[in-house]
Design an enzyme around this catalytic site. Structure first.
Site, PDB file in Angstrom:
ATOM      1  N   SER A 119       0.816  -1.217   0.000  1.00 40.60           N
ATOM      2  CA  SER A 119       0.000   0.000   0.000  1.00 40.60           C
ATOM      3  C   SER A 119       0.848   1.264   0.000  1.00 40.60           C
ATOM      4  CB  SER A 119      -0.945  -0.003   1.207  1.00 40.60           C
ATOM      5  OG  SER A 119      -0.217  -0.143   2.416  1.00 40.60           O
ATOM      6  N   ASP A 128      -3.334   6.473  11.965  1.00 44.87           N
ATOM      7  CA  ASP A 128      -2.516   5.742  10.986  1.00 44.87           C
ATOM      8  C   ASP A 128      -1.187   6.475  10.834  1.00 44.87           C
ATOM      9  OD1 ASP A 128      -1.298   4.561   8.831  1.00 44.87           O
ATOM     10  OD2 ASP A 128      -3.009   4.740   7.472  1.00 44.87           O
ATOM     11  N   HIS A 158       0.905   5.185   6.727  1.00 43.25           N
ATOM     12  CA  HIS A 158       0.660   5.763   5.403  1.00 43.25           C
ATOM     13  C   HIS A 158       0.788   7.280   5.447  1.00 43.25           C
ATOM     14  CE1 HIS A 158      -1.414   1.803   5.386  1.00 43.25           C
ATOM     15  NE2 HIS A 158      -0.870   1.742   4.183  1.00 43.25           N
TER      16      HIS A 158
END
Length: 418
Positions: free
Chosen positions: A165, A397, A400
């Site tokens: 990702s 998070d 990311h």
């Protein structure tokens, strides 16, 4: 009564004073010489043999199109960095410099290809300073990302990003930085379960992403397993993915190497050992399949996580939540980057036959505790609620990155090497 003057007295009267006749002769002589000298200079200056040249400057500053070099000579602190050369410039050494005049080439409102996971502004992030920091190497000037130049370099070529990702974020960043200059009817995106392709029709170029979070076969090939302890992989199996990587001109790999114990048919190995074996499987495929005269291979190093605020001295912090500025301590290195894993990458690749260009983004990204998605992200396909945002320990998070953001700089470095 008159007195007769002696010769000595007569000479005294002229001492310190020249007779008028002598002065006249001298003045006329000087005038004639000056006239002749002027005429001589005039005749020489009109001829090719009389050329003036300035002395070379000891500290010569190379001219540049934006005149930055010439202007620097008037500054008290001269910027003596050289133009970017991938063979000479070490981009790892440098600092993040705030520049409010920097405007990202896109936003999460203008680029239609961004995932909700990284669309921080749309998801409610109120601050914007994180979008105005630029990486400045110590030894050289890193050129800005030029969308037109990028597309010209990709004319009649396929560029493929392969990985997890985070690699998908780098792919989205690259696509968003070039797509704005392409007319609507000259571009197209086709999403697939594992393979997504963006095409710039006018350039006959494609910018693609292939989902292979561990490069080799794993049980996260379709959807990432949330619990790292439940992630399993086949360390000797790569063909399932690699069969989709053929006929590519430029290929960019990454992997974060978060392996764990497995099940039937999968190796049960400690993480560094599994990582080395899996990476060797990948390296063997590269060496046996890739023609370096046709395909260039890049490898993006580990992207750091920022889940322990104590790493940067914020004892009262909660992961990367509410961080708004980069770490300024030089050579900062937190617990979210595994040097053992990175040494495995180095050891494996230096033995490869096919040359691989490292995009070393780990150190420069280590400073950017401010640029993660944090609580301005999604979970299960839905933007975090106010209640969830109020619990950053559970929901922030810090893996990311917001887009636009840090991955834009990764691609700036990538284009400079391309």
């Amino acid at each position: 009564m008159s007195l007769a003057q002696s010769p000595a007295a007569t000479m005294k009267s002229y001492r310190g004073k020249l007779p008028l006749s002598i002065i006249t002769v001298l003045v006329c002589s000087f005038a004639i010489i000056a006239l002749l000298y002027t005429e001589r200079l005039s005749s020489l200056s009109s001829g090719s043999i009389f050329k003036l040249s300035s002395c070379p400057k000891r500290n010569h500053i190379k001219k540049s199109k934006d005149k930055t070099a010439e202007q620097n000579i008037y500054n008290t602190e001269i910027d003596d960095r050289f133009d970017f050369d991938p063979e000479e410039c070490n981009v790892v050494n440098g600092k993040w410099v705030f520049n409010s005049s920097i405007k990202p080439l896109y936003s999460d409102r203008t680029c239609p290809y961004l995932d909700m996971q990284v669309s921080c502004v749309k998801n409610g992030r109120p601050d914007s300073d994180y979008r105005h920091w630029e990486w400045q190497p110590e030894d050289c000037t890193l050129p800005r990302f030029n969308p037109e130049l990028a597309l010209k370099k990709l004319r009649n070529k396929r560029l493929l990003f392969v990985g997890d990702s985070l690699q998908r974020g780098q792919w989205q960043s690259f696509v968003c930085m070039v797509e704005s200059i392409i007319p609507e009817d000259k571009k197209h995106l086709k999403r697939g379960r594992s393979h997504t392709v963006f095409k710039a029709k006018e350039y006959n170029a494609s910018i693609e992403f292939y989902w292979a979070p561990f490069l080799i076969e794993s049980n996260s090939d379709l959807q990432i397993i949330g619990d790292p302890k439940k992630r399993i992989l086949k360390v000797d199996s790569i063909e399932k993915h690699a069969k989709h990587w053929g006929a590519v001109d430029i290929i960019v790999f990454n992997t974060w190497g978060s392996f764990a114990n497995g099940a039937d048919g999968f190796e049960e190995l400690d993480t560094p050992i599994a990582y080395r074996i899996g990476l060797k499987t990948w390296a063997n495929w590269i060496d046996s399949t890739i023609n370096p005269n046709r395909t260039r291979v890049f490898f993006t190093t580990m992207s750091p996580t920022h889940t322990k605020s104590i790493d940067w001295g914020n004892k009262d912090g909660i992961k990367c939540f509410n961080e708004t500025k980069p770490v300024t301590k030089k050579k900062h290195w937190g617990s979210g980057s595994d040097k053992k894993m990175m040494s495995v990458v180095s050891d494996v690749m230096k033995k490869m036959k096919v040359p691989v260009t490292f995009l070393n983004i780990t150190q420069i990204s280590e400073y950017r505790i401010d640029a993660h998605a944090s609580v301005y992200t999604e979970a299960g396909g839905k933007v975090l609620t106010e209640e969830e945002r109020a619990d950053p320990l559970r929901h922030a998070d810090c893996i990311h990155w917001c887009l636009p953001g840090v991955p834009d700089t990764w691609n700036q470095i990538f284009l400079a090497h391309l």
